[in-house]
Write an enzyme that holds these catalytic residues in place. Structure first.
Site, PDB file in Angstrom:
ATOM      1  CE1 TYR A 156      10.255  -6.008  10.812  1.00  0.00           C
ATOM      2  CE2 TYR A 156      10.210  -4.973  12.704  1.00  0.00           C
ATOM      3  CZ  TYR A 156      10.079  -4.774  11.285  1.00  0.00           C
ATOM      4  OH  TYR A 156      10.507  -3.867  10.954  1.00  0.00           O
ATOM      5  CG  ASP A 176      -1.628 -12.760  13.846  1.00  0.00           C
ATOM      6  OD1 ASP A 176      -1.551 -11.461  13.972  1.00  0.00           O
ATOM      7  OD2 ASP A 176      -0.992 -13.641  13.417  1.00  0.00           O
ATOM      8  CG  HIS A 188       1.700 -11.965  15.456  1.00  0.00           C
ATOM      9  ND1 HIS A 188       1.356 -12.627  14.501  1.00  0.00           N
ATOM     10  CD2 HIS A 188       2.923 -11.595  15.772  1.00  0.00           C
ATOM     11  CE1 HIS A 188       2.760 -12.571  13.854  1.00  0.00           C
ATOM     12  NE2 HIS A 188       3.574 -12.156  14.513  1.00  0.00           N
ATOM     13  CB  SER A 244       6.151 -13.403  13.064  1.00  0.00           C
ATOM     14  OG  SER A 244       5.840 -12.229  12.786  1.00  0.00           O
ATOM     15  CD  GLN A 245      12.113 -10.556  10.419  1.00  0.00           C
ATOM     16  OE1 GLN A 245      12.100  -9.501  10.006  1.00  0.00           O
ATOM     17  NE2 GLN A 245      12.970 -11.215  11.509  1.00  0.00           N
TER      18      GLN A 245
END
Length: 327
Positions: free
Chosen positions: A91, A272, A303, A186-187
């Protein structure tokens, strides 16, 4: 940060019901058919980087709406036919610079790093792809762009770009189209899962600490951004919860990954706060190819996840799959 989500023994069997829209398959079939009505028009421009062991190309292809999406393609120097890995980004980041990601090419793979439309200013060394679609009503960030209608939502566009990136790498000379894997953090992990459910014939999907999973739980379990964007929106639009959750159900990566046909290698971090572990386990336990799939659990990480330790694990996982004709 202490463990805040379900205990690990409960995570190991956490398989919640997912709110799957009745017309989900039709929605995505129409979306991809529309995207593929535009010529893919893959452009490869050789880039001189001073790197002698790899060849680097500036790639452009047509994504959602025919919008031109940028990518880097880095491969071992020469003309041998190679398998390929498509990577999607976290992101706020963009494709950066080609010398920043050399491991896959050094290991003998073609490596396509897809730029993220409208992003690239949050971290790293930038991006090159605008998002020409209107933002609509929403708060800052990307979670609520187009939140009033799934057809307008930002992640419909981004996931479609991700599928078209697979189409694009398969069209590049010197890539074996039958040996393509997808990965991201992640994203990027969310796009990996969505593409795993939407694209055919992948050999592996390797999402790390993936975002956009089991969204009804995620947006009430953590106070961290980007999920907090949805709460911020609903704090003002108090009567829009049902409509908002309906829109998000079309782009929930845990829902889309139910139809994945390639083995998956996941990771989840138990501390996370950005992508809570139960949301990742929900995606893992609904993942469409359970045989041969695995999840690595990082008990004391947030994260940041496994960071540099993930690539050797992924390389070994993918090498084993490519060596097994039955996989």
């Amino acid at each position: 940060m202490a463990h805040f989500d379900l205990p690990q023994d409960q995570l190991a069997r956490y398989r919640p019901e997912l709110d799957v829209p009745d017309d989900l398959d039709d929605f995505w079939t129409r979306t991809l058919d529309e995207a593929r009505s535009f010529d893919l028009d893959v452009s490869l421009v050789r880039v001189e980087t001073g790197l002698t062991a790899v060849d680097v190309y500036d790639v452009t292809f047509s994504g959602f709406g025919g919008h031109r999406i940028k990518a880097w393609f880095v491969r071992p120097a020469g003309d041998a036919v190679v398998p390929a890995v498509v990577e999607y980004l976290g992101y706020g980041g963009g494709r950066g610079l080609p010398h920043e990601r050399l491991a896959w090419a050094a290991a003998g793979y073609g490596h396509l790093v897809m730029d993220t439309r409208g992003q690239g200013s949050g971290w790293g060394t930038g991006g090159s792809t605008p998002d020409p679609a209107p933002a609509g009503q929403g708060v800052g960030g990307f979670m609520t762009r187009g939140i009033e209608d799934p057809h307008e939502h930002y992640y419909r566009r981004l996931y479609t770009d991700g599928v078209r990136a697979v189409d694009a790498v398969r069209a590049i000379p010197g890539v074996d189209p039958a040996r393509v894997a997808v990965t991201g953090v992640s994203q990027g992990g969310a796009v990996t899962l969505a593409v795993a459910g939407l694209a055919d014939g992948l050999v592996a999907a390797m999402p790390d600490v993936p975002f956009m999973c089991h969204l009804p739980r995620a947006v009430v379990l953590t106070d961290s951004y980007p999920y907090r964007e949805v709460a911020d929106y609903l704090r003002t639009h108090r009567d829009a919860e049902a409509r908002t959750m309906r829109t998000l159900s079309y782009v929930d990566a845990a829902i889309l990954a139910r139809t994945a046909t390639a083995p998956g290698l996941f990771s989840a971090a138990l501390m996370d706060l950005t992508c809570p572990p139960s949301t990742v386990f929900a995606a893992f336990h609904h993942y469409g190819h359970p045989a041969g799939s695995d999840i690595d659990v990082l008990r004391f990480n947030g994260h940041e996840g496994g960071e540099g330790l993930r690539w050797p694990r992924q390389r070994a996982f993918l090498a084993e799959l490519l060596a097994d004709p039955l996989r």
